[in-house]
Write an enzyme that holds these catalytic residues in place. Structure first.
Site, PDB file in Angstrom:
ATOM      1  N   HIS A  31       1.491   2.352  -3.434  1.00  0.00           N
ATOM      2  CA  HIS A  31       0.225   3.128  -3.927  1.00  0.00           C
ATOM      3  C   HIS A  31       0.541   4.419  -3.666  1.00  0.00           C
ATOM      4  CE1 HIS A  31      -1.818  -0.125  -5.916  1.00  0.00           C
ATOM      5  NE2 HIS A  31      -1.987  -0.727  -4.973  1.00  0.00           N
ATOM      6  N   GLU A  68      -0.663  -0.519  -9.605  1.00  0.00           N
ATOM      7  CA  GLU A  68      -0.432  -1.638  -9.065  1.00  0.00           C
ATOM      8  C   GLU A  68       1.196  -2.013  -9.147  1.00  0.00           C
ATOM      9  OE1 GLU A  68      -2.543  -3.241  -7.150  1.00  0.00           O
ATOM     10  OE2 GLU A  68      -1.541  -5.290  -6.814  1.00  0.00           O
ATOM     11  N   GLU A  94       0.745  -1.336   0.049  1.00  0.00           N
ATOM     12  CA  GLU A  94       0.101   0.112  -0.071  1.00  0.00           C
ATOM     13  C   GLU A  94       1.026   1.315   0.017  1.00  0.00           C
ATOM     14  OE1 GLU A  94      -2.938  -0.484  -0.512  1.00  0.00           O
ATOM     15  OE2 GLU A  94      -3.014  -2.607  -0.206  1.00  0.00           O
TER      16      GLU A  94
END
Lengths: 495, 495
Positions: free
Chosen positions: A266, A292, A263
């Site tokens: 991201h 991604e 994460e």
């Protein structure tokens, strides 16, 4: 012309502020909202979604955008107008009541999914999923792209991608992955590992400390981000300098660490998109797959790599109050083992989990799979692809949040991003000599800057394929991924 | 007619959903938002506030409401239309750009206040406060109620209340409180207590456990509520069954407990307003003062009462891993001691803190007090009213969140609610024989039901004065509060 541009910017600003607000409503629903809030939350999200839809399809905006499209614009404004035009056209295909209804139903379905999963009760979720499949079929008819009905959903996540293109690509990937697994399973290392599986023990508080430590190291500051807990880890952008990531603690003591690093990838992307794109449609990634690629890069190429762990193992042990030796840790992090849970999967099995979901989604959209039969079909296909099947719904058909949120067509992005990440890693290695040593010294600045410059700084100006081609000299190439896996896992398993 | 009603209900529903969303934006800003989020947050709140304002002042809504007002409506619809009409008229006095600007400035000011307070730096907050005072003076001119400019701000919190009415009321209260303090300070108990101040020690985790325990006991379920942390404790309603309260841990080890019980009183009110009023202007309290009466009731009348502690002391010790005897605990909870912090004040000094703020707000609105002189004026007046003055800004002029949020005119509600709570408590004692014993047995059901029936169930149908008069047989009466204090503290200090 000037006025058209101002009007378009004003609309985009209001729309993006409302979208950020919806993101907060979502984030809260997945992290802190008490159970009683779910019906109001559904109404709130539905109202805001319908407002966004109304703005996006407003006549004056469309007229201004069409006028600007006919004129010769240059620079970022040209990219912005083109992108905005495409988004408006897509929105205009969906009636406002449909958007409202979809938002309300998915918000309710999310709460139902949470309950159903924790009660391991598929029946609780079934009527919601049936409703959502119906709505998604309807949406596909509204969008009406050529080919498979799935294409109309896929396009929201991967512009230009189709089921027809994905099928042979996934087929090829599947063949190679199954062959790799076959080779690995025959090795003495695999057999010995399987015969004495002895999972690591890392206390929960140490897991969290390590999560917080590693995101700082890769460059995520707590000035613009935070880490919380949710059933399903995710990243969401709530403001220009406000990106939230979540994780959760699972039986696998490395899950929180790996998912957090994922994460964080991201979040680094989101926080690196230039401020000049703020409040416009260019403040985005060209696709979910490219997004991604960034999370996968940090999770797999860095976070499961030898170099990183040579550097980090000592700090990991210190901070976690642990005493795990490098070989044991590196082996455990990269252990190939058939598992039920996608987000806990090793690198080798991961894309098979995606292929399974892709097949389920195609079937649900075509109508060849009925929701009521989904659990048994899921289980049978798991057996074929991964070699095991779940003893309960929570580890099977209920494991992922996506369908409850109506995100049909999202799963392929995970596989695409996984492949892109390997391609980017290979390009980075060629581009910046000594980058491997840098990472092995805990210095991530060059890698981060390279990703910023090559990807993040472009916002949503270019298509994914263009971005990848410019960096890697070619478009999507699953062979690069298979090669990466083969080399890495040959080193570990000696096949 | 039917159509007008439907239109008005649709508007109210959308407005209340947007208001709930603003509440979430606020809640998040005060609890979890990373620092970097503050400028986007200001824009988000500003946009939503302006949307609410636009809806509230929409021509078609006002026309429909005026038509309905001319017709003979009955029952709840009549109350709803009257209330809605008043709200619209008030909104129509404020230009949309003003509402947007105020929302943006207060959101920025809140973040500045947080920083200023933690850095103990008044200069960081000063320009923001100056801006807000200007905006509030402007708002008062727009609203334009007769009398003191403050009346136009006060009216938002206490419909019909004026500075002219408050001044003599507060004057009277001040005289009595100062006399009471004078009497208490002469007692041997006070002197002995002051000479050997020996604060309780309760570990932080025990404080939190006790907070969570007590809110459950008084009837707040975690299905519809949650407890978090913020610089300033507050309650906010984010959905029909989603009410959030916050607390924080301070040097005074009872602060978290008492403030949580206080906020729980607000939350019980919010969660008890009937569902039939959902998404209308009747889903509210007639005033902030009446709302405060509920938080004060649980915090003071119950949570600082002998009966409650006779029942709770054992559980308190068990759950907290403590060993504090009843007398010591009861004495500490009700210790009269001049303090700097309003929300940590004992019952006797509390209203003096309010009177100080009321005076400051009057001066700022009149222009007789300049923001730059505020700290010294604050400190001097603290000395006069409470007998001490702060050594830093954080414990002085920066202690409260309200001004950063633009909530000028809010403070008097705290004193009004405090007085109403004593009046309600006295009525409850007369109304329900044996209620004291019930509370001393840990049975709060009857008290809660009585408050539900007499107050919560009415929503915002009646004016505060009417509600209080119906229950207590008279309107606001500070003497009842003074009597309550005198009797209680005579018991403790023996003056």
């Amino acid at each position: 012309m000037k006025e058209d541009l101002l009007l378009a910017k004003r609309y985009q600003k209001e729309i993006s502020l409302l979208e950020e607000t919806v993101s907060l409503l979502d984030w809260d629903q997945q992290t802190y909202m008490p159970e009683g809030g779910s019906s109001s939350r559904a109404e709130q999200k539905s109202l805001l979604s319908s407002m966004i839809h109304k703005m996006m399809t407003a006549d004056e905006l469309f007229a201004a955008v069409k006028r600007m499209k006919r004129k010769k614009l240059s620079g970022d404004n040209k990219f912005m107008v083109d992108k905005l035009y495409n988004i408006i056209v897509r929105h205009k295909k969906l009636p406002g009541e449909f958007v409202e209804e979809l938002s309300r139903q998915t918000s309710l379905a999310f709460s139902a999914w949470e309950k159903a999963k924790s009660n391991n009760d598929f029946q609780m979720f079934k009527p919601h999923l049936e409703k959502i499949v119906q709505l998604k079929q309807k949406q596909a008819r509204y969008i009406g792209l050529p080919g498979h009905p799935y294409n109309s959903l896929l396009d929201e996540f991967e512009e230009g991608m189709t089921a027809e293109k994905l099928k042979p690509g996934f087929e090829n990937l599947k063949t190679h992955l199954l062959a790799l697994i076959h080779s690995i399973k025959k090795t003495a290392v695999y057999k010995s590992h399987e015969s004495k599986r002895n999972p690591l023990i890392i206390p929960e508080d140490a897991q969290i400390r390590l999560c917080k430590d590693v995101i700082q190291r890769v460059g995520l500051s707590d000035k613009g981000s935070r880490l919380d807990f949710s059933a399903h880890p995710f990243t969401t952008t709530i403001g220009t300098n406000d990106v939230r990531i979540t994780t959760n603690v699972r039986k696998n003591p490395l899950f929180a660490f790996e998912s957090t690093l994922h994460e964080a990838g991201h979040a680094l992307y989101e926080l690196s998109i230039p401020e000049k794109f703020a409040n416009t449609v260019l403040r985005a990634s060209p696709s979910y797959g490219l997004h991604e690629s960034q999370s996968r890069f940090w999770e797999n190429m860095v976070g499961k790599g030898k170099g990183f762990w040579k550097y980090y193992v000592q700090k990991f042990n210190e901070l976690g109050g642990l005493d795990i030796d490098f070989n044991r840790l590196y082996e455990e992090i990269n252990a190939v083992h058939p598992g039920l849970i996608r987000v806990e999967s090793d690198e080798i099995h991961y894309c098979l989990h995606i292929i399974l979901r892709f097949e389920m989604e195609l079937g649900l959209m075509e109508g060849s799979i009925k929701v009521k039969n989904l659990p048994e079909i899921w289980n049978a296909r798991m057996k074929e692809l991964i070699g095991i099947s779940p003893a309960n719904y929570a580890d099977g058909v209920l494991q992922d949040v996506h369908w409850s949120l109506g995100a049909f067509g999202y799963f392929p992005s995970y596989a695409l991003g996984t492949v892109y990440a390997a391609q980017l890693y290979s390009a980075l290695m060629k581009n910046i000599p000594g980058i491997g040593q840098d990472i092995a010294r805990g210095n991530f600045t060059k890698a981060r800057k390279w990703l910023n410059e090559k990807i993040h700084r472009q916002g949503a100006k270019y298509q994914t394929e263009e971005v990848i081609r410019k960096i890697c000299g070619e478009g999507l190439n699953t062979d690069v991924y298979v090669r990466y896996l083969t080399e890495k896992y040959r080193g570990i398993y000696g096949f």
